[in-house]
Motif scaffolding. Structure first.
Motif, PDB file in Angstrom:
ATOM      1  N   HIS A  29       0.895  -1.404   0.019  1.00 44.33           N
ATOM      2  CA  HIS A  29       0.254   0.096   0.219  1.00 44.33           C
ATOM      3  C   HIS A  29       1.035   1.016   0.027  1.00 44.33           C
ATOM      4  N   SER A  95      -3.739   2.286   1.768  1.00 45.35           N
ATOM      5  CA  SER A  95      -4.667   2.321   0.816  1.00 45.35           C
ATOM      6  C   SER A  95      -3.824   2.271   0.134  1.00 45.35           C
ATOM      7  N   LEU A  96      -4.827   1.174  -1.001  1.00 44.12           N
ATOM      8  CA  LEU A  96      -3.896   0.529  -2.708  1.00 44.12           C
ATOM      9  C   LEU A  96      -3.153   1.536  -2.808  1.00 44.12           C
ATOM     10  N   THR A  97      -3.415   2.957  -3.362  1.00 41.68           N
ATOM     11  CA  THR A  97      -2.831   3.943  -4.571  1.00 41.68           C
ATOM     12  C   THR A  97      -3.633   5.310  -3.643  1.00 41.68           C
ATOM     13  N   TYR A 102     -10.113   3.539  -4.242  1.00 49.35           N
ATOM     14  CA  TYR A 102      -9.968   1.607  -3.434  1.00 49.35           C
ATOM     15  C   TYR A 102      -9.773   2.783  -1.716  1.00 49.35           C
TER      16      TYR A 102
END
Lengths: 115, 116
Positions: A29, A95-97, A102
């Motif tokens: 993340h 969070s991933l990005t 997401y």
């Protein structure tokens, strides 16, 4: 790890002391967030990291609060000269990005008590 | 100022009944909303989200309704179970100053108690 890990889970400190709170985000993340939750309230945004940089620190209440994420993974929230009003649960989320596609995953938080 | 809030701070329902938790928001530019569940000693847990181009979204036993005309959001939980007892927050997703970033603005929360 499988989730967001925060340590310590509880911290009691004396007024005026310095504290560090640690957050281990989900592996991979890139986005990491710190929130503060006072008793009976919803979490309030403090700071957002994208990678190693603090992309948005507009929620930090004053210059006693500082956060770092030197290698783009683990983050440390640092509070100098703690005051009783700093007592709260400090939540970390990753969070991933960081984009709106997401969601966040929150850790269980560090309960900070300043006496 | 802009805020996200809840109509009721506490709600008690009988096990097996349906529950509805309400939320009002004031930022008409908000385009994404999330409901979180928070149990004692734990962080917020994602339940369901909805974008402003929708007015209803369903999950497993949960439904979120969005009324943009009156800026109102609700969470419906069907056939409540003891494990549903928790504090529920609505959160408004707002763009950060950094493109692609986001930050959540949370309401105060509603404590839901399921009575056996």
């Amino acid at each position: 790890g499988a989730g967001v890990s925060q340590t310590p889970s509880n911290k009691v400190t004396e007024k005026g002391k310095y504290v560090e709170l640690r957050c281990d985000p989900i592996s991979g993340h890139t986005a990491l967030y710190w929130y503060r939750q006072s008793l009976g309230q919803g979490p309030e945004f403090l700071i957002y990291f994208q990678g190693t940089g603090a992309a948005d620190d507009s929620g930090l209440p004053n210059d006693r609060f500082f956060a770092v994420r030197p290698e783009g993974s683990v983050s440390t929230l640092k509070i100098q000269r703690t005051e009783r009003g700093d007592s709260a649960v400090y939540l970390c989320a990753s969070s991933l990005t960081g984009g709106t596609n997401y969601g966040y995953t929150f850790g269980s938080g560090t309960r900070l008590t300043v006496v | 100022g802009e805020s996200v809030g809840l109509h009721l701070p506490t709600l008690s329902v009988q096990e097996g009944d349906n529950s509805i938790i309400n939320c009002a928001y004031s930022n008409s530019a908000s385009d994404y909303f999330i409901w979180y569940k928070q149990e004692s000693g734990k962080g917020p847990q994602f339940i369901i989200d909805i974008r402003s181009n929708m007015d209803k979204r369903q999950g497993q036993r949960v439904t979120v309704l969005l009324n943009k005309t009156v800026k109102h959001l609700s969470l419906q939980i069907a056939a409540t179970q003891p494990g549903d007892s928790a504090v529920y927050f609505c959160a408004e997703n707002r763009p950060s100053t950094i493109q692609g970033a986001q930050k959540l603005v949370f309401g105060q929360g509603t404590r839901l108690t399921i009575n056996p």
